[in-house]
Design a protein around this motif. Structure first.
Motif, PDB file in Angstrom:
ATOM      1  N   PHE A 193       0.830  -1.205   0.000  1.00  0.00           N
ATOM      2  CA  PHE A 193       0.000   0.000   0.000  1.00  0.00           C
ATOM      3  C   PHE A 193       0.863   1.253   0.000  1.00  0.00           C
ATOM      4  N   SER A 194       1.961   1.213   0.715  1.00  0.00           N
ATOM      5  CA  SER A 194       2.853   2.369   0.779  1.00  0.00           C
ATOM      6  C   SER A 194       3.369   2.739  -0.599  1.00  0.00           C
ATOM      7  N   HIS A 195       3.862   1.749  -1.337  1.00  0.00           N
ATOM      8  CA  HIS A 195       4.417   2.016  -2.665  1.00  0.00           C
ATOM      9  C   HIS A 195       3.337   2.433  -3.656  1.00  0.00           C
ATOM     10  N   VAL A 196       2.201   1.753  -3.613  1.00  0.00           N
ATOM     11  CA  VAL A 196       1.117   2.071  -4.555  1.00  0.00           C
ATOM     12  C   VAL A 196       0.603   3.483  -4.321  1.00  0.00           C
ATOM     13  N   GLN A 197       0.356   3.836  -3.060  1.00  0.00           N
ATOM     14  CA  GLN A 197      -0.188   5.151  -2.770  1.00  0.00           C
ATOM     15  C   GLN A 197       0.801   6.256  -3.083  1.00  0.00           C
ATOM     16  N   THR A 198       2.079   6.038  -2.795  1.00  0.00           N
ATOM     17  CA  THR A 198       3.090   7.035  -3.134  1.00  0.00           C
ATOM     18  C   THR A 198       3.115   7.267  -4.643  1.00  0.00           C
ATOM     19  N   PHE A 199       3.058   6.183  -5.409  1.00  0.00           N
ATOM     20  CA  PHE A 199       3.098   6.263  -6.869  1.00  0.00           C
ATOM     21  C   PHE A 199       1.881   7.000  -7.419  1.00  0.00           C
ATOM     22  N   LEU A 200       0.710   6.698  -6.879  1.00  0.00           N
ATOM     23  CA  LEU A 200      -0.532   7.253  -7.422  1.00  0.00           C
ATOM     24  C   LEU A 200      -0.789   8.686  -6.976  1.00  0.00           C
ATOM     25  N   PHE A 201      -0.642   8.961  -5.689  1.00  0.00           N
ATOM     26  CA  PHE A 201      -1.032  10.269  -5.158  1.00  0.00           C
ATOM     27  C   PHE A 201      -0.101  11.392  -5.605  1.00  0.00           C
ATOM     28  N   ASN A 202       1.124  11.060  -6.003  1.00  0.00           N
ATOM     29  CA  ASN A 202       2.069  12.101  -6.368  1.00  0.00           C
ATOM     30  C   ASN A 202       1.963  12.524  -7.839  1.00  0.00           C
ATOM     31  N   HIS A 203       1.068  11.904  -8.601  1.00  0.00           N
ATOM     32  CA  HIS A 203       0.895  12.298  -9.991  1.00  0.00           C
ATOM     33  C   HIS A 203       0.236  13.673 -10.069  1.00  0.00           C
ATOM     34  N   PHE A 204       0.564  14.449 -11.101  1.00  0.00           N
ATOM     35  CA  PHE A 204       0.061  15.818 -11.190  1.00  0.00           C
ATOM     36  C   PHE A 204      -1.454  15.888 -11.368  1.00  0.00           C
ATOM     37  N   SER A 205      -2.083  14.793 -11.825  1.00  0.00           N
ATOM     38  CA  SER A 205      -3.542  14.807 -11.993  1.00  0.00           C
ATOM     39  C   SER A 205      -4.269  14.888 -10.647  1.00  0.00           C
ATOM     40  N   VAL A 206      -3.618  14.423  -9.572  1.00  0.00           N
ATOM     41  CA  VAL A 206      -4.213  14.505  -8.232  1.00  0.00           C
ATOM     42  C   VAL A 206      -3.920  15.889  -7.671  1.00  0.00           C
ATOM     43  N   LYS A 207      -4.947  16.710  -7.599  1.00  0.00           N
ATOM     44  CA  LYS A 207      -4.775  18.104  -7.206  1.00  0.00           C
ATOM     45  C   LYS A 207      -4.903  18.319  -5.709  1.00  0.00           C
ATOM     46  N   THR A 208      -5.811  17.573  -5.079  1.00  0.00           N
ATOM     47  CA  THR A 208      -6.059  17.736  -3.641  1.00  0.00           C
ATOM     48  C   THR A 208      -6.285  16.375  -3.010  1.00  0.00           C
ATOM     49  N   LEU A 209      -5.748  16.211  -1.822  1.00  0.00           N
ATOM     50  CA  LEU A 209      -5.963  14.997  -1.040  1.00  0.00           C
ATOM     51  C   LEU A 209      -6.531  15.434   0.310  1.00  0.00           C
ATOM     52  N   PHE A 210      -7.845  15.247   0.477  1.00  0.00           N
ATOM     53  CA  PHE A 210      -8.471  15.565   1.757  1.00  0.00           C
ATOM     54  C   PHE A 210      -8.088  14.506   2.787  1.00  0.00           C
ATOM     55  N   TYR A 211      -7.842  14.935   4.002  1.00  0.00           N
ATOM     56  CA  TYR A 211      -7.580  13.994   5.092  1.00  0.00           C
ATOM     57  C   TYR A 211      -8.381  14.437   6.312  1.00  0.00           C
ATOM     58  N   PRO A 212      -8.819  13.495   7.179  1.00  0.00           N
ATOM     59  CA  PRO A 212      -9.738  13.846   8.261  1.00  0.00           C
ATOM     60  C   PRO A 212      -9.096  14.114   9.622  1.00  0.00           C
ATOM     61  N   SER A 213      -7.807  13.772   9.807  1.00  0.00           N
ATOM     62  CA  SER A 213      -7.218  13.903  11.144  1.00  0.00           C
ATOM     63  C   SER A 213      -5.701  13.992  11.056  1.00  0.00           C
ATOM     64  N   ARG A 214      -5.084  14.423  12.156  1.00  0.00           N
ATOM     65  CA  ARG A 214      -3.628  14.511  12.224  1.00  0.00           C
ATOM     66  C   ARG A 214      -2.978  13.144  12.007  1.00  0.00           C
ATOM     67  N   PHE A 215      -3.643  12.126  12.521  1.00  0.00           N
ATOM     68  CA  PHE A 215      -3.153  10.756  12.386  1.00  0.00           C
ATOM     69  C   PHE A 215      -2.960  10.393  10.919  1.00  0.00           C
ATOM     70  N   ILE A 216      -3.931  10.739  10.068  1.00  0.00           N
ATOM     71  CA  ILE A 216      -3.853  10.430   8.635  1.00  0.00           C
ATOM     72  C   ILE A 216      -2.881  11.363   7.933  1.00  0.00           C
ATOM     73  N   ARG A 217      -2.795  12.611   8.350  1.00  0.00           N
ATOM     74  CA  ARG A 217      -1.829  13.523   7.724  1.00  0.00           C
ATOM     75  C   ARG A 217      -0.410  12.993   7.893  1.00  0.00           C
ATOM     76  N   ARG A 218      -0.101  12.530   9.096  1.00  0.00           N
ATOM     77  CA  ARG A 218       1.243  11.982   9.338  1.00  0.00           C
ATOM     78  C   ARG A 218       1.501  10.786   8.430  1.00  0.00           C
ATOM     79  N   TYR A 219       0.477   9.939   8.277  1.00  0.00           N
ATOM     80  CA  TYR A 219       0.628   8.761   7.416  1.00  0.00           C
ATOM     81  C   TYR A 219       0.893   9.176   5.976  1.00  0.00           C
ATOM     82  N   LEU A 220       0.130  10.137   5.464  1.00  0.00           N
ATOM     83  CA  LEU A 220       0.302  10.573   4.072  1.00  0.00           C
ATOM     84  C   LEU A 220       1.657  11.241   3.858  1.00  0.00           C
TER      85      LEU A 220
END
Length: 530
Positions: free
Chosen positions: A186-213
């Motif tokens: 999951f770490s590698h897949v999410q890093t690969f996908l979320f960093n593409h320029f097509s992804v403009k915004t990534l909403f997160y609900p808590s500090r816990f998830i921000r640290r993970y991202l």
């Protein structure tokens, strides 16, 4: 609860207003589950209804399972001034695709491969203005992977709402080394996908998830906090029912409530130990557990961990409740117990607070940002069972403290309205679409200017009259580099899709194996006990 740290992208727009520019825009919303079945899907449902009610054309794509619902109907504007044209906001497109329900959590499915072009054709018959991915997993990953292969002119901006910690679930559900491999994948897949320029915004609900991202090396300027709202009219202390209290607690027991899907990652092993310790201390209580699991074997295994307390009349399982029944269950309780440590937000915590019921939760994940420790409830160290039991006992025995926490909890919940939360999303959508349209316009102008520069008015092609040399073989090879890079990118994308598919297949196979084990244990329980 502590304040959010790190850079933010606060909205400069009035959150009491819906962006007029979003009306009529085509939004393709892909979600892994949809309907009033859990906190994540209820949040998505509220957003869809809000967008449609205000004139946005939203097409929902979701797995075809029991979460099918008939709520895809836009509400009429509340005032005449908000009336919409006949062709705006009237679409209620609902596209269901096939998938394999996960044995432990049938609300989620491993979606079978589906072409992005097929989704376009079945929704708007053309590409949308924006793609919104709610808790991207098997469906969201496919969309992001396929969009990476599109040429620049066919790119569509993406907004993701990261609401489900899939790696955290795997870490709890699977034993090593399966859990380690799943988290790494999951770490590698999410890093690969979320960093593409097509992804403009990534909403997160808590500090816990921000640290993970941030650990996944997602660009910080893409991150924006998005908390959740609560229906303070539905979840209200006036739903309190003395009839229900008399049935649950005829001897004036303290009513403890837990609302959650019955799943291994929801902390029920910890809750069972809490209940046993409270019983050992002599607390006069009744634990009311609301929720279930459509996998009967999993539900049965969790219920078995409370069997001794069920026999003593200390624990009751109510099954799935929704709407007013659920609101009544909340409001009729004294203390809400939240034992999960995998929640990215924990909507049930906010619903409990809106019902004026104080919370005792483990200080991990979303509840850490929702519960005001010592004001609306208590937060305890995640692994400290005694501390959790101590706080429950303190609240149970101190009626004055409970009343104070009840008032504080309700006041806090009244500040978290769905209108503000959903308008925040709507403004981000409107800004993203506007930025994308500007970029396309600038690109078109730039391409036209470049073409004019390459074709002089005199047609000579050589304004300076200098000698034009033939390209060398090396130069010719270099001009092929874009094609080579594109081919390499395709190979990488196909490899990513293969890795994701293999991961889902492995997870599904493992869960089937575990599910079979639970069935065997349940079926032959009587034989083994003889």
């Amino acid at each position: 609860m502590s304040s959010e740290s790190g850079p933010q992208r606060p909205s400069s727009h009035p959150l009491s207003e819906f962006p007029a520019s979003l009306r009529g825009k085509r939004i393709l919303l892909c979600t892994e589950s949809f309907g009033p079945v859990n906190g994540v899907s209820r949040t998505t449902l509220m957003l869809v209804n809000h967008l449609r009610a205000n004139g946005a054309n939203v097409a929902v794509v979701a797995p075809d399972n029991h979460t099918r619902t008939n709520t895809f109907i836009p509400k009429q504007p509340s005032t005449a001034s908000e009336s919409l044209p006949d062709n705006v906001g009237r679409q209620s497109l609902d596209v269901r695709i096939q998938g394999y329900p996960l044995p432990y959590n049938p609300e989620l499915s491993i979606v079978y491969p589906v072409r992005l072009s097929t989704l376009y054709r079945r929704t708007f018959e053309t590409k949308p203005d924006l793609i919104y991915l709610a808790s991207p997993a098997s469906l969201g990953f496919q969309v992001m992977l396929q969009l990476r292969q599109q040429p620049l002119e066919n790119q569509v901006p993406i907004i993701c709402n990261f609401q489900t910690d899939l790696a955290g679930y795997c870490n709890i559900l699977f034993p090593p080394p399966f859990s380690n491999l799943a988290v790494l994948a999951f770490s590698h897949v999410q890093t690969f996908l979320f960093n593409h320029f097509s992804v403009k915004t990534l909403f997160y609900p808590s500090r816990f998830i921000r640290r993970y991202l941030e650990e996944q090396r997602v660009q910080r300027d893409k991150l924006e906090i998005l908390q959740r709202g609560v229906d303070t009219e539905l979840f209200h202390p006036r739903r309190h029912s003395e009839t229900l209290r008399q049935r649950l607690a005829p001897n004036n027991e303290i009513i403890l409530i837990c609302v959650s899907r019955l799943g291994g990652e929801k902390g029920f092993e910890f809750l069972a130990e809490v209940a046993k310790n409270l019983d050992a201390r002599g607390l006069n209580f009744k634990l009311h557990i609301v929720g279930g699991n459509r996998n009967v074997a999993v539900e049965t295994e969790i219920k078995d961990s409370f069997s001794s307390l069920v026999d003593k009349g200390k624990v009751e399982f109510a099954g799935f409740l929704v709407g007013e029944e659920l609101a009544t269950a909340y409001a009729s309780a004294d203390i809400f117990l939240h034992c999960s440590i995998t929640e990215t937000f924990g909507l049930v915590v906010l619903e409990s607070m809106a019902s004026a019921v104080p919370v005792v939760a483990r200080d991990e994940g979303g509840p850490s940002d929702t519960v005001y420790d010592g004001k609306t409830g208590f937060l305890t160290p995640p692994g400290n069972l005694d501390a959790f039991v101590d706080k429950v006992t303190l609240l149970a025995e101190d009626a004055a403290l409970r009343r104070k926490f009840r008032e504080n909890a309700r006041s806090q919940a009244e500040e978290w309205t769905w209108e503000k939360i959903n308008n925040q999303v709507a403004w981000r959508m409107a800004d993203t679409i506007a930025q994308s349209e500007r970029e396309r316009a600038e690109s078109a102008v730039g391409a036209k200017l470049a073409q004019q520069e390459e074709t002089p008015e005199d047609g000579s092609g050589d304004a300076g009259g200098s000698l034009v040399m033939a390209p060398s073989p090396l130069f010719g090879w270099l001009t092929m580099s874009d094609a080579v890079k594109a081919r390499a990118s395709d190979v990488r994308i196909l490899g990513g899709m293969a890795a994701i598919s293999a991961s889902w297949v492995a997870v599904g196979a493992y869960l089937v194996f575990i599910n079979a084990g639970i069935w065997v244990k349940k079926t032959f329980r009587g034989v083994f006990l003889r």
